[in-house]
Motif scaffolding. Structure first.
Motif, mmCIF file in Angstrom:
data_model
loop_
_atom_site.group_PDB
_atom_site.id
_atom_site.type_symbol
_atom_site.label_atom_id
_atom_site.label_comp_id
_atom_site.label_asym_id
_atom_site.label_seq_id
_atom_site.Cartn_x
_atom_site.Cartn_y
_atom_site.Cartn_z
ATOM 1 N N CYS A 126 0.840 -1.198 0.000
ATOM 2 C CA CYS A 126 0.000 0.000 0.000
ATOM 3 C C CYS A 126 0.876 1.249 0.000
ATOM 4 O O CYS A 126 1.896 1.314 0.696
ATOM 5 C CB CYS A 126 -0.904 -0.007 1.231
ATOM 6 N N HIS A 128 0.204 4.004 1.268
ATOM 7 C CA HIS A 128 -0.034 4.836 2.447
ATOM 8 C C HIS A 128 1.081 4.613 3.467
ATOM 9 O O HIS A 128 1.977 5.434 3.593
ATOM 10 C CB HIS A 128 -1.418 4.536 3.044
ATOM 11 N N SER A 161 -7.602 1.816 2.734
ATOM 12 C CA SER A 161 -7.374 2.237 1.352
ATOM 13 C C SER A 161 -7.862 1.146 0.403
ATOM 14 O O SER A 161 -7.784 -0.043 0.717
ATOM 15 C CB SER A 161 -5.891 2.507 1.099
ATOM 16 N N VAL A 169 -5.849 3.972 -7.121
ATOM 17 C CA VAL A 169 -6.395 4.283 -5.801
ATOM 18 C C VAL A 169 -7.728 5.024 -5.905
ATOM 19 O O VAL A 169 -7.915 5.874 -6.782
ATOM 20 C CB VAL A 169 -5.369 5.092 -4.964
ATOM 21 N N VAL A 173 -9.498 8.024 0.418
ATOM 22 C CA VAL A 173 -8.851 6.983 1.235
ATOM 23 C C VAL A 173 -7.467 7.504 1.609
ATOM 24 O O VAL A 173 -6.950 8.425 0.973
ATOM 25 C CB VAL A 173 -8.756 5.620 0.484
ATOM 26 N N ALA A 175 -4.398 6.260 1.196
ATOM 27 C CA ALA A 175 -3.301 6.074 0.233
ATOM 28 C C ALA A 175 -3.286 7.241 -0.757
ATOM 29 O O ALA A 175 -4.312 7.570 -1.351
ATOM 30 C CB ALA A 175 -3.454 4.754 -0.503
#
Length: 198
Positions: A126, A128, A161, A169, A173, A175
């Motif tokens: 991810c 994020h 996310s 994406v 969210v 991310a």
């Protein structure tokens, strides 16, 4: 007396030459381990080396996970329906046209983010905080909890996310960017080389 001087000069030249040769050989023995310490180990070279992957047994909807450079690499075989549904999600995505250049090589800057439309290749981390999202197919009941109109994709359980089946994406969210597409190329119709390009 002249013979002794000539003999001493010859001996002196011989001793200087012999000492120089022995010194050079000794310096070589000292330098070789020092210089080889700058080269990466075989283990380090193997960790960053490209890997070959056989994709002949992946069925539609399946995901294969391999490891490259210590990261999970996902290979998903998408159906024709999956590919057709990608454009219907554009208004829900943060970067539907893959504008962030660092997220994929040029050859994957397309609707499917791939070389061959049916095969998606992503780094399974991810963008994020580095968790590994779950692969949730469209017909999985858990998809309804993620999004009422879930078409399949990836969901990160750490902070929520979500990404579509091109690794793009969703909006709103944590991310910030799409999942990363690693460098890869096809060696044949059934073999991928991850970590290198053609």
């Amino acid at each position: 007396m002249t013979d002794n001087v000539v003999e001493d000069n010859s001996r002196r030249r011989f001793l200087v030459a012999a000492t120089s040769v022995v010194g050079a050989v000794g310096a070589g023995f000292v330098a070789v381990p020092f210089l080889t310490s700058f080269s990466p180990s075989a283990k380090a070279q193997a960790a960053g080396a490209p890997i070959e992957v056989d994709i002949s047994k992946i069925k539609e909807g399946q995901r294969l996970t391999v490891e490259w450079r210590g990261k999970p690499i996902w290979i998903v075989k998408r159906s024709e329906q999956n590919l057709q549904e990608l454009s219907s999600l554009n208004n829900k995505l943060r970067d539907p046209h893959s504008e962030v250049i660092s997220q994929q090589p040029d050859y994957a800057k397309n609707a499917g983010r791939s070389i061959k439309p049916e095969y998606l290749v992503l780094i399974g981390i991810c963008t994020h905080l580095g968790c590994s999202p779950s692969y949730v197919e469209a017909d999985n009941p858990a998809g309804n909890d993620i999004d009422p109109d879930w078409k399949g994709g990836f969901f990160c359980p750490c902070h929520g996310s979500k990404f579509d089946l091109a690794g793009r994406v969703y909006q709103s969210v944590p991310a910030p960017t799409n999942l990363v597409v690693p460098p890869y190329t096809y060696l044949s119709d059934t073999r991928l080389l991850i970590g290198a390009t053609a």
